[in-house]
Design an enzyme around this catalytic site. Structure first.
Site, PDB file in Angstrom:
ATOM      1  N   MET A  33     -14.676 -10.590  18.875  1.00 39.92           N
ATOM      2  CA  MET A  33     -15.491  -9.993  17.815  1.00 39.92           C
ATOM      3  C   MET A  33     -16.920  -9.785  18.336  1.00 39.92           C
ATOM      4  SD  MET A  33     -14.080 -11.307  14.191  1.00 39.92           S
ATOM      5  CE  MET A  33     -14.966 -12.845  14.102  1.00 39.92           C
ATOM      6  N   HIS A  40     -16.211 -16.672  26.197  1.00 39.36           N
ATOM      7  CA  HIS A  40     -15.502 -15.385  26.216  1.00 39.36           C
ATOM      8  C   HIS A  40     -15.378 -14.857  27.650  1.00 39.36           C
ATOM      9  CE1 HIS A  40     -17.252 -15.002  21.989  1.00 39.36           C
ATOM     10  NE2 HIS A  40     -15.972 -14.754  21.785  1.00 39.36           N
ATOM     11  N   GLN A  64     -10.607 -10.840   8.147  1.00 39.98           N
ATOM     12  CA  GLN A  64     -10.594 -12.294   8.319  1.00 39.98           C
ATOM     13  C   GLN A  64     -11.826 -12.973   7.731  1.00 39.98           C
ATOM     14  OE1 GLN A  64     -10.241 -11.673  12.739  1.00 39.98           O
ATOM     15  NE2 GLN A  64     -11.496 -13.514  12.864  1.00 39.98           N
ATOM     16  N   ARG A 190     -21.164 -18.598  16.455  1.00 40.14           N
ATOM     17  CA  ARG A 190     -21.849 -19.085  15.252  1.00 40.14           C
ATOM     18  C   ARG A 190     -22.886 -20.167  15.562  1.00 40.14           C
ATOM     19  NH1 ARG A 190     -16.585 -17.924  12.617  1.00 40.14           N
ATOM     20  NH2 ARG A 190     -17.009 -16.371  11.006  1.00 40.14           N
TER      21      ARG A 190
HETATM   22  O1  PAF Z   1     -11.232 -15.267  17.921  1.00 44.38           O
HETATM   23  C1  PAF Z   1     -11.724 -14.183  17.540  1.00 44.38           C
HETATM   24  O2  PAF Z   1     -12.796 -13.764  17.991  1.00 44.38           O
HETATM   25  C2  PAF Z   1     -10.992 -13.355  16.481  1.00 44.38           C
HETATM   26  O3  PAF Z   1     -10.375 -14.164  15.550  1.00 44.38           O
HETATM   27  C3  PAF Z   1     -10.000 -12.358  17.089  1.00 44.38           C
HETATM   28  C4  PAF Z   1      -8.864 -13.039  17.832  1.00 44.38           C
HETATM   29  C5  PAF Z   1     -10.724 -11.413  18.041  1.00 44.38           C
HETATM   30  C6  PAF Z   1      -9.367 -11.514  15.972  1.00 44.38           C
HETATM   31  O4  PAF Z   1     -10.332 -10.820  15.257  1.00 44.38           O
END
Ligand code: PAF
Length: 285
Positions: A33, A40, A64, A190
């Site tokens: 995201m 990441h 979500q 976050r």
């Molecule tokens: O972990 C995340 O960043 C999100 O939940 C994902 C897997 C990209 C789905 O929107």
């Protein structure tokens, strides 16, 4: 360093991937995201160890987030993210619009029953349905051979593995280890919400899980260890604790009371609020 190509439509995504496949390349995928941190980036590198054409997506998935959650203030930095992804060896960045992911009139969703209603699912009932739905859609767009998800979101990782198994996606799902700051705090987009003073205390969840893991390993009954961990997190200044649980690492079901049975695996998961920021973490025993 080669700059990753940015695509915004499914059509352009698929033509880039088709070109890579025609060169015999295996496709690795890292959905995100955005607001990328070192965790990441380590997932992108891991994808690079398992495939030779790496696609990442950046999509803040409205499905979500519940009304009142942080969808609007979720940190966004596409240019910075693409630069970091390129540096990590990502070849293609998919930044779809909401319409591209959820075409007008879309009413099809994916529910991974049971596992989505536990732990985080109790506090965020919509959450894993939104995650499973968008990940299924992204898988259909990208059609990767391999996809990498962080162990930081442990319940999400297990749910996606289950979805891939149940729906026969034929994609290998790999978990990437949680990246932590020096004091143990798990890296998360976050964490940017924490004040300096909150940040000082935020590693208490990790410390409590670490201690709990040691205590379970030496045979202290699971329910006693969970009670100690809850006390430690609240004593450190967390304002609210959603859960601290010892669960089966695959089914996510609670483990029975008493000392952990010989040879049985266990995962500890926690979610707690530092002021208005909800932090999650987990650790294997
Ligand atoms: O972990 C995340 O960043 C999100 O939940 C994902 C897997 C990209 C789905 O929107």
């Amino acid at each position: 360093m080669q700059q990753a190509v940015i695509v915004r439509t499914r059509e352009s995504l698929q033509s880039q991937i088709a070109a890579a496949r025609s060169d015999g390349k295996q496709v690795g995928f890292v959905p995100t995201m955005g607001a990328l941190h070192d965790g990441h980036i380590s997932l992108v590198r891991k994808a690079g160890e398992n495939a030779d054409f790496i696609v990442a997506s950046i999509f803040v998935n409205p499905a979500q987030f519940a009304p009142g959650e942080d969808l609007d203030r979720y940190p966004r930095n596409e240019a910075g993210d693409v630069a970091r992804l390129s540096e990590a060896g990502c070849n293609l960045v998919y930044c779809p619009s909401v319409e591209e992911m959820y075409p007008e009139g879309s009413i099809t969703n994916v529910r991974v029953e049971e596992m989505s209603d536990l732990l985080d699912g109790i506090y965020r009932p919509h959450f894993f349905y939104g995650v499973a739905t968008v990940v299924a859609r992204l898988f259909i767009h990208v059609k990767p051979d391999v996809a990498v998800f962080g162990e930081k979101d442990y319940q999400q990782l297990q749910i996606i593995k289950r979805m891939v198994r149940d729906l026969g996606f034929g994609i290998e799902i790999i978990g990437g280890k949680t990246w932590r700051d020096n004091d143990g705090l798990a890296q998360s987009s976050r964490n940017a919400y924490l004040s300096e003073e909150e940040r000082q205390r935020a590693n208490a969840v990790f410390s409590a899980l670490h201690r709990a893991s040691c205590r379970i390993r030496i045979g202290v009954p699971v329910e006693d260890v969970m009670k100690e961990a809850r006390g430690a997190i609240l004593a450190a200044g967390f304002s609210k604790l959603d859960y601290v649980s010892a669960v089966d690492p695959v089914t996510l079901q609670d483990l029975p009371d008493g000392p952990l049975e010989q040879g049985r695996d266990c995962r500890l998961l926690a979610a707690a609020w530092m002021g208005s920021t909800r932090l999650i973490d987990n650790l294997g025993v």
